[in-house]
Every structure is written in structure tokens, then in C-alpha cells.
Design an enzyme around this catalytic site. Structure first.
Site, PDB file in Angstrom:
ATOM      1  N   LEU A   1     -17.580  -1.182   2.797  1.00 48.58           N
ATOM      2  CA  LEU A   1     -18.506  -0.074   2.545  1.00 48.58           C
ATOM      3  C   LEU A   1     -18.889   0.008   1.074  1.00 48.58           C
ATOM      4  CD1 LEU A   1     -17.266   2.752   4.912  1.00 48.58           C
ATOM      5  CD2 LEU A   1     -19.198   1.199   5.160  1.00 48.58           C
TER       6      LEU A   1
ATOM      7  N   PHE B   1     -13.381  -3.904   1.598  1.00 48.56           N
ATOM      8  CA  PHE B   1     -14.370  -3.145   0.812  1.00 48.56           C
ATOM      9  C   PHE B   1     -15.746  -3.265   1.464  1.00 48.56           C
ATOM     10  CE2 PHE B   1     -11.999  -3.413  -3.533  1.00 48.56           C
ATOM     11  CZ  PHE B   1     -11.011  -2.604  -3.017  1.00 48.56           C
TER      12      PHE B   1
ATOM     13  N   PRO C   1     -28.622  -1.685  -6.654  1.00 49.31           N
ATOM     14  CA  PRO C   1     -29.527  -1.344  -7.756  1.00 49.31           C
ATOM     15  C   PRO C   1     -30.523  -0.284  -7.293  1.00 49.31           C
ATOM     16  CG  PRO C   1     -29.340  -3.729  -7.457  1.00 49.31           C
ATOM     17  CD  PRO C   1     -28.663  -3.097  -6.288  1.00 49.31           C
TER      18      PRO C   1
ATOM     19  N   TYR D   1       0.860  -1.182   0.000  1.00 54.91           N
ATOM     20  CA  TYR D   1       0.000   0.000   0.000  1.00 54.91           C
ATOM     21  C   TYR D   1       0.895   1.229   0.000  1.00 54.91           C
ATOM     22  CZ  TYR D   1      -4.063  -2.852   1.476  1.00 54.91           C
ATOM     23  OH  TYR D   1      -5.078  -3.766   1.567  1.00 54.91           O
TER      24      TYR D   1
END
Length: 295
Positions: free
Chosen positions: A226, A224, A231, A67
Site C-alpha cells: 500500500l 509494503f 508524484p 515483529y
């Protein structure tokens, strides 16, 4: 009737050195610059985010030496060293970045050892408490060969506990046959539960391994967490958010905390305000009816 999300979870509970942590951690992937590359746009805020997270009860940090490169590890050390006694820093090996910012496997035994040594150096530690072997496609290196290298470094004392990241169900089953797997880190959120294709490859979803983690008492750490691009026709999470005057991100995290006691979300952000908002999800108690409605 409300359901209560357990406030803590223990990594490797049956080992000689279990690691109890709060059930909302912090993932550092958002701290570097764009595309997880280079220094943060606001270095002072990045350092303050790490310090504030710990002040507000976070004692599980997720990082990786790829990172940045090494950016998040150096920020963690600058912000928090000497580390609090109850702080668990989890890193990942098995991948690296090329100068074109692509993500590629770095999983030969000598690569894994070089990564561990680099993490120890940049974090300023003698032993890393938890290391996830990130699977980026085995290529010529079988999973067994990768894990044997990890377990060898565990025996040497460089690693306390070994986990797996980005694993399919067959890969986790194989890993469990090969040795003690302390944790699993897969993509998982309210809206994204199964495998998703990303530019750098497929990411297996948490739902595919959740029952195995529950059976073996293995924490499942959603990354991930969050990700909630729903849809337009599905506004259930928004309805629950309005019901509790909460943000959709908070409901997403609360859903994970209530979904299973083995889930340990690590929401990341580069905003101090969003950090505080995310951590308020610990206080959001969803009812059994809410959970049934969300699915």
C-alpha cells in the site's frame, strides 16, 4: 472489456504438499507498537483484526518473530489457535532487532535454527508451512550457506516450504540453482516497483524478479503493497479510484491482483475499518483499458 483477477493462488503447486490460498493475504507488521516494537496500542483491536481477516476469507498470514519482539506471533496464536485447516502462516528468518530498534542480519546457520525453533514455539506449531529467508546483506555468510541451513531444516520437517525475501535478481537465480524456492517476498506497489533505499538498507523491488517468478510458477508476495506516495503530477490512480468510487488503496491492490496471476498481496493495517476496506479490492475488476492507463 474487464480483466478478471484469479481469486486464488497455489504455493509450491508441483510439490507433494501444495498450499492453495486466497490472493489477498494479511501482513501483521503493522500490529505491534510504533517502529514495529512492543505491544499494540489497542490489543483488543489487533486480535479482532486477525479474527475478522480469517472470517472474511483470508487464509494467508505473514509474520516474523522479530515483529515486536514475538508480538505478532503471540497475537496470531491467541487469536486463532487452534488454527483453521486451510490457514497458511508464513514467517521470516534471517534478521533480528537490537535494543535500539535497529534491524540487523541474523543469518548464520545457528541463528536461522534458533529463529525457526522460536517461531515454532511462539506460534504453537510442529511445522511452519512457509518460511522466507530474509536477506539483510550477507556479510560473512554466503547465500548458499544460509539456504543449505534452511533446506536442512526442511528435510528435518521443521519447515514445509522455503522462500526468499528482499532478493535481487542474481540472488533469486542463485537460490533457484540451489533448491526449490516456493515463494518470493519483495517490496512492490503501484508506485514503488524497483529498488528503494530505506533506513535499514536497500529493498529490491518486485518488478526486478517478476518475470522469473512467472517463469517458475513462484508466487511473488508484495510487502509494503500500500505504499503509493505518487508524484503530485501523476494522479492516474486517483482518477481510476473516482471512476469506481473506490479508495486509492483498493485500486493499488486491484492493480497488483490484475498485474500478474503470481502476485499475492498482503496489505497490513492496525485498523479494523482499513482491513475491511482493503479486502474489498478483491471485488474491484479493472478493465484492460484501466490497466493500460495505469501502466
Amino acid at each position: 472489456m474487464t480483466t478478471t483477477a484469479a481469486p486464488t493462488i497455489t504455493i509450491a503447486p508441483h510439490s507433494a504438499q501444495p498450499l492453495p490460498v486466497s490472493r489477498l493475504g494479511y501482513g501483521t507488521m503493522r500490529l505491534p507498537g510504533p517502529e514495529v516494537w512492543g505491544e499494540p496500542a489497542n490489543r483488543a483491536e489487533a486480535l479482532q483484526i486477525l479474527r475478522t481477516a480469517v472470517e472474511l476469507g483470508v487464509n494467508f498470514l505473514d509474520t516474523a518473530d522479530y515483529y515486536g519482539q514475538d508480538v505478532t506471533n503471540r497475537l496470531i496464536r491467541e487469536a486463532l489457535h487452534p488454527y483453521p485447516a486451510d490457514l497458511v502462516i508464513c514467517t521470516k528468518v534471517g534478521a533480528t532487532r537490537r535494543p535500539d530498534k535497529s534491524w540487523v542480519p541474523y543469518n548464520r546457520p545457528e541463528n536461522l535454527r534458533a529463529s525457526i525453533d522460536n517461531n515454532l514455539r511462539t506460534l504453537g506449531q510442529d511445522q511452519i508451512q512457509l518460511v522466507h529467508l530474509r536477506l539483510m546483506g550477507h556479510g560473512p555468510v554466503p547465500l548458499q550457506e544460509q539456504l543449505e541451513a534452511m533446506f536442512e531444516m526442511q528435510r528435518e520437517g521443521k519447515i514445509l516450504h522455503v522462500g526468499l525475501s528482499n532478493v535481487t535478481r542474481p540472488e533469486l537465480e542463485e537460490g533457484l540453482r540451489l533448491g526449490p524456492i516456493a515463494s518470493v517476498e519483495n517490496m512492490y506497489s503501484y508506485a514503488q516497483r524497483t529498488t528503494v533505499q530505506l533506513p535499514h538498507g536497500a529493498n529490491p523491488g518486485g518488478e526486478e524478479v517478476l518475470d522469473l517468478c512467472e517463469q517458475h510458477g513462484i508466487p511473488l508476495i508484495p510487502f509494503f503493497s500500500l505504499l503509493h506516495a505518487l508524484p503530485k503530477a501523476d494522479n492516474r490512480i486517483g482518477e481510476i479510484a473516482r471512476k469506481y468510487q473506490a479508495s486509492e488503496a483498493q485500486v493499488n491492490l486491484a492493480w497488483l491482483l490484475h498485474k500478474s496471476p503470481v502476485l499475492l498481496p498482503i496489505p497490513g493495517t492496525s485498523s479494523l475499518a482499513h482491513l475491511r476496506d482493503n479486502l474489498q479490492a478483491r471485488d474491484l475488476q479493472l478493465s484492460a483499458e484501466d490497466m493500460a492507463y495505469l501502466g
